[in-house]
Motif scaffolding. Structure first.
Motif, PDB file in Angstrom:
ATOM      1  N   PRO A 212      -5.263  51.465 -27.369  1.00 36.30           N
ATOM      2  CA  PRO A 212      -5.351  52.744 -28.082  1.00 36.30           C
ATOM      3  C   PRO A 212      -4.830  52.670 -29.512  1.00 36.30           C
ATOM      4  CG  PRO A 212      -4.507  53.070 -25.869  1.00 36.30           C
ATOM      5  CD  PRO A 212      -4.548  51.590 -26.087  1.00 36.30           C
ATOM      6  N   THR A 242     -15.524  55.857 -31.727  1.00 42.57           N
ATOM      7  CA  THR A 242     -14.443  55.522 -30.797  1.00 42.57           C
ATOM      8  C   THR A 242     -14.332  56.585 -29.716  1.00 42.57           C
ATOM      9  OG1 THR A 242     -12.675  56.699 -31.978  1.00 42.57           O
ATOM     10  CG2 THR A 242     -13.152  54.452 -32.689  1.00 42.57           C
ATOM     11  N   CYS A 244     -12.487  57.129 -25.333  1.00 45.42           N
ATOM     12  CA  CYS A 244     -11.653  56.561 -24.283  1.00 45.42           C
ATOM     13  C   CYS A 244     -12.486  55.774 -23.279  1.00 45.42           C
ATOM     14  CB  CYS A 244     -10.902  57.672 -23.548  1.00 45.42           C
ATOM     15  SG  CYS A 244      -9.654  58.486 -24.545  1.00 45.42           S
ATOM     16  N   ARG A 253      -9.653  51.969 -25.425  1.00 44.99           N
ATOM     17  CA  ARG A 253     -10.633  52.551 -26.321  1.00 44.99           C
ATOM     18  C   ARG A 253     -11.896  51.702 -26.352  1.00 44.99           C
ATOM     19  NH1 ARG A 253      -7.656  55.661 -25.305  1.00 44.99           N
ATOM     20  NH2 ARG A 253      -6.338  57.012 -26.572  1.00 44.99           N
TER      21      ARG A 253
END
Length: 262
Positions: A212, A242, A244, A253
């Motif tokens: 992340p 980008t 999750c 990510r």
């Protein structure tokens, strides 16, 4: 000798103490299940309906506003003017579990009055995954991402300009505009339309998983700090998406890079 009269004792359906406890426990379990089901339905269905409707209205509003100023592809216009606006530095806003890549970057910004923060100023279209969504400056959850918008990291380049246009979006819930960007492949087209024109980018690289806080992925010359074999080594006009990964998790990510079509 007298006949004995049988005596029948009726309990009236009164349950014993253990039975009452079991019944109360069952009711509690059912109630909790219903509440959890409602929460899941709200998070996975209702937030999507609300955010998609809001994002759709914003796209229509931008299109109406731009009527009379037809967009053209970069290939139909001269190369960018050598006149550039001043550079500026800004810390990207970390917003909860979604876009926690939050470096400070220096980028060129367009001349003239820039759109205010958290205001939709562009439309992103990705034919491969059927996405059409508004783009706003900023990556705040409540003010941008939870509205179904795609957010631009503050301080990154404007569409069509040299540098890196770095964008973030939810993968699950609240419109989930970036849910299927993992399906993008090299050569897929991404368009970003602004008031001035429509810019076309072509997918070049996909980083399926990184940390992340891998701030390198949204730098002007994007390159992963965690996996240095992914990214670029020379200045150019880049687009970064980008979100999750894996789905329903914020552990890592997913990054998609594209380059501007000249």
């Amino acid at each position: 000798m007298r006949d004995r009269v049988p005596v029948v004792v009726q309990t009236g359906g009164v349950r014993s103490t253990p039975a009452r406890v079991l019944w109360a426990g069952a009711e509690a379990v059912v109630t909790c299940g219903v509440v959890l089901l409602l929460l899941v339905a709200h998070q996975l269905w209702w937030t999507n309906q609300q955010a998609r409707a809001q994002a759709g209205r914003q796209v229509q509003a931008l299109e109406r506003e731009w009527e009379g100023s037809p967009a053209v592809l970069p290939s139909e216009v001269p190369a960018q003017s050598p006149a550039q606006s001043p550079s500026e530095s800004a810390g990207a806003e970390s917003a909860g579990a979604e876009p926690s890549v939050s470096p400070s970057v220096t980028e060129t910004q367009p001349a003239g009055a820039a759109p205010s923060a958290e205001t939709a100023y562009a439309i992103i279209r990705i034919p491969r995954i059927g996405l059409t969504a508004p783009v706003a400056r900023g990556v705040g959850k409540r003010s941008v991402l939870d509205r179904g918008y795609v957010g631009q990291y503050p301080g990154t380049a404007s569409p069509g300009r040299p540098g890196n246009v770095a964008l973030a979006g939810h993968r699950n819930t609240h419109g989930e505009p970036f849910r299927y960007i993992n399906r993008l492949r090299k050569g897929d087209r991404i368009e970003i339309q602004t008031r001035e024109r429509r810019y076309a980018y072509v997918v070049d690289q996909v980083l399926s998983q990184t940390a992340p806080r891998d701030t390198g992925v949204i730098q002007p010359v994007p390159r992963s700090l965690v996996k240095p074999s992914y990214g670029y080594s020379a200045p150019g006009s880049y687009l970064t998406l980008t979100t999750c990964t894996p789905e329903f998790s914020s552990a890592y990510r997913l990054v998609v890079w594209a380059t501007l079509v000249r």
